[in-house]
Design a protein around this motif. Structure first.
Motif, PDB file in Angstrom:
ATOM      1  N   ALA A 327       0.830  -1.208   0.000  1.00 41.54           N
ATOM      2  CA  ALA A 327       0.000   0.000   0.000  1.00 41.54           C
ATOM      3  C   ALA A 327       0.865   1.259   0.000  1.00 41.54           C
ATOM      4  O   ALA A 327       0.590   2.220  -0.729  1.00 41.54           O
ATOM      5  N   THR A 336      -1.421   8.312  -6.652  1.00 42.72           N
ATOM      6  CA  THR A 336      -2.479   9.150  -6.099  1.00 42.72           C
ATOM      7  C   THR A 336      -1.964  10.560  -5.883  1.00 42.72           C
ATOM      8  O   THR A 336      -0.786  10.774  -5.635  1.00 42.72           O
ATOM      9  N   GLN A 341      -5.053  11.461   1.980  1.00 41.61           N
ATOM     10  CA  GLN A 341      -6.458  11.061   1.916  1.00 41.61           C
ATOM     11  C   GLN A 341      -6.640   9.546   1.835  1.00 41.61           C
ATOM     12  O   GLN A 341      -7.764   9.047   1.900  1.00 41.61           O
ATOM     13  N   VAL A 342      -5.539   8.813   1.673  1.00 40.33           N
ATOM     14  CA  VAL A 342      -5.634   7.360   1.544  1.00 40.33           C
ATOM     15  C   VAL A 342      -5.498   6.703   2.919  1.00 40.33           C
ATOM     16  O   VAL A 342      -4.550   6.972   3.653  1.00 40.33           O
ATOM     17  N   ASP A 343      -6.455   5.846   3.226  1.00 43.27           N
ATOM     18  CA  ASP A 343      -6.393   5.059   4.457  1.00 43.27           C
ATOM     19  C   ASP A 343      -5.528   3.828   4.177  1.00 43.27           C
ATOM     20  O   ASP A 343      -5.998   2.842   3.592  1.00 43.27           O
ATOM     21  N   ALA A 346      -6.703   0.407   5.533  1.00 40.52           N
ATOM     22  CA  ALA A 346      -7.857  -0.135   4.798  1.00 40.52           C
ATOM     23  C   ALA A 346      -7.426  -0.634   3.419  1.00 40.52           C
ATOM     24  O   ALA A 346      -7.904  -1.679   2.942  1.00 40.52           O
ATOM     25  N   LEU A 347      -6.522   0.103   2.767  1.00 42.60           N
ATOM     26  CA  LEU A 347      -6.024  -0.320   1.458  1.00 42.60           C
ATOM     27  C   LEU A 347      -5.286  -1.652   1.583  1.00 42.60           C
ATOM     28  O   LEU A 347      -5.482  -2.565   0.772  1.00 42.60           O
ATOM     29  N   ASP A 350      -7.721  -4.485   1.952  1.00 40.61           N
ATOM     30  CA  ASP A 350      -8.377  -4.805   0.679  1.00 40.61           C
ATOM     31  C   ASP A 350      -7.444  -5.590  -0.235  1.00 40.61           C
ATOM     32  O   ASP A 350      -7.862  -6.527  -0.933  1.00 40.61           O
ATOM     33  N   GLY A 391      -7.468  -0.257  -6.161  1.00 36.81           N
ATOM     34  CA  GLY A 391      -6.921   1.103  -6.158  1.00 36.81           C
ATOM     35  C   GLY A 391      -7.968   2.160  -6.417  1.00 36.81           C
ATOM     36  O   GLY A 391      -8.011   3.199  -5.749  1.00 36.81           O
ATOM     37  N   ARG A 393     -11.054   2.162  -5.786  1.00 35.92           N
ATOM     38  CA  ARG A 393     -11.941   2.359  -4.630  1.00 35.92           C
ATOM     39  C   ARG A 393     -11.302   3.253  -3.566  1.00 35.92           C
ATOM     40  O   ARG A 393     -11.984   3.807  -2.720  1.00 35.92           O
ATOM     41  N   HIS A 394      -9.977   3.397  -3.626  1.00 36.64           N
ATOM     42  CA  HIS A 394      -9.266   4.238  -2.658  1.00 36.64           C
ATOM     43  C   HIS A 394      -8.776   5.550  -3.281  1.00 36.64           C
ATOM     44  O   HIS A 394      -7.940   6.230  -2.702  1.00 36.64           O
TER      45      HIS A 394
END
Length: 449
Positions: A327, A336, A341-343, A346-347, A350, A391, A393-394
């Protein structure tokens, strides 16, 4: 000014005819939808096949760019990556006459012989063998007639339609359709400029000289016989690098040949102006003198060194099942704009779920049973599509040429399955993936005495 009017009139008629032809084919497809046929990826593929050159190239772009397009379309257009039906030589000869038979010269003044049977045929160009009067064997890459006019017209229409749709349907701006068309336009028009392709070859040759790499070669360009629509190069003789038995005629260790190929390409990512982004089985060969031939530099990519390092880190993290690191590398790769802003947790979760699902669905993936070439490519393509889906989705997007790079890694995987099934691209001691070393072995030739 009068001297240009016949050409301008012909060009205008070609544009009008192309718009009429496009409208007719599109209309027939719309009629099929009106009669109840599902407007899906397969219908679009059939329509693109009928529309020809530009749309076949768009189909190829869709097939090799899963970072931008829905999965079902990427899969539907995979067939567009194969060769196209060749044109009769009389049409190719017209282009040769227009480009090279100038200032009172004829084609017979330039060439002792041109083989009317093509060596290869693609959507934009066709390749013919020829011989010069001094005995040099060459190949002619000849752009098909009216390709640039057709492409400019088609892409202009597409761009106008997408702009209109975005005005009428503001919600479509989220899909960024017009920028995608702009990206396709830049790539496709670059492929129609063979002077630019000749420069790509010279850049690669300069890189080979700079790194003292005598193991790999690219064809010599004949500048006086090269124009925007015709590229004349020395002919390289060899065998495909997916035919191990044929390779053993000219080398003792096909796996080392593969390692030398990988080292050269990985080093070019860091040290060359661009990297070859289309080294499939037709564009990579083992020459009869034991060297490795890189040919067809029409599709090249450019990637920042730091993006490449992050890409390799992501691949290694994937191998190590370290999804937290994977990640982080996805963000480092400039996938990105908004890092904060990316968790990441959580990434990573996933990504882990994605891999567990893939391995659970495909027993062969974990059983150690070797894939054939197509199965392996399909499995890797499936994995890449899944990574892209996660990706998205994030809020993650890919660098511009990341898809080209990934596609090339898939090509290399196919070669390795044949030549070096035990070689691990990312951990083999013979391969320097980050360009720390540009060393390639001395040719391991078979004596032909």
């Amino acid at each position: 000014m009068k001297i240009h009017r016949p050409h301008l009139l012909k060009h205008s008629l070609n544009v009008v005819n192309r718009v009429r032809q496009t409208a007719s084919i599109a209309g027939l497809s719309a009629l099929r939808v009106a009669k109840g046929e599902k407007p899906d990826a397969n219908l679009l593929k059939e329509t693109f096949e009928q529309l020809g050159t530009t749309y076949i190239k768009i189909g190829q772009f869709i097939a090799s760019t899963p970072s931008l397009f829905p999965r079902e379309y990427v899969e539907a257009f995979q067939g567009f990556l194969d060769q196209t039906t060749p044109l009769s030589y009389k049409y190719i000869e017209q282009v040769l006459q227009a480009e090279l038979a100038v200032d009172g010269h004829t084609l017979t003044d330039k060439f002792a012989h041109i083989d009317p049977q093509p060596l290869a045929s693609a959507s934009i160009a066709q390749v013919h063998a020829a011989r010069l009067h001094n005995g040099d064997e060459v190949v002619l890459k000849v752009q098909k007639p009216n390709v640039e006019t057709i492409m400019q017209t088609d892409l202009g229409v597409l761009h106008g339609v997408t702009k209109l749709l975005e005005l009428l349907m503001p919600s479509m701006k989220f899909a960024s359709i017009a920028p995608i068309i702009d990206e396709i336009r830049l790539r496709m028009l670059a492929e129609t400029d063979f002077v630019a392709e000749a420069q790509n070859i010279r850049d690669f040759q300069q890189f080979l000289a700079m790194t003292d790499n005598a193991r790999v070669v690219a064809p010599k360009v004949y500048d006086d016989l090269t124009t925007k629509r015709v590229l004349t190069m020395s002919r390289l003789h060899g065998v495909s690098m997916i035919d191990e038995n044929a390779m053993r005629q000219y080398c003792t260790d096909p796996a080392q040949v593969m390692a030398d190929t990988l080292n050269t390409w990985f080093a070019s990512l860091m040290l060359c102006n661009s990297f070859h982004a289309d080294l499939h089985a037709g564009n990579l060969m083992l020459l009869t003198d034991g060297r490795i031939g890189f040919i067809d530099f029409g599709i090249v990519g450019k990637l920042k060194a730091e993006s490449w390092r992050a890409c390799m880190g992501m691949m290694q993290a994937l191998q190590d099942n370290d999804y937290q690191a994977m990640a982080h590398y996805m963000i480092d790769m400039e996938m990105t704009h908004g890092r904060s802003q990316v968790d990441i947790a959580a990434l990573a979760d996933d990504l882990q779920r994605m891999m567990q699902t893939i391995m659970a669905e495909d027993i062969a993936f974990t059983s150690g049973v070797p894939f054939n070439n197509k199965e392996q490519a399909d499995e890797l393509n499936k994995m890449m599509l899944e990574i892209v889906d996660v990706g998205k989705r994030h809020g993650i997007h890919f660098p511009r040429d990341f898809a080209l790079l990934t596609k090339q890694l898939l090509y290399f995987d196919r070669f390795m399955r044949t030549l070096a099934p035990d070689m691990d691209m990312f951990s083999d001691s013979r391969v320097a993936i980050l360009g720390e070393s540009t060393h390639v072995s001395e040719p391991n030739l078979i004596s032909k005495a």
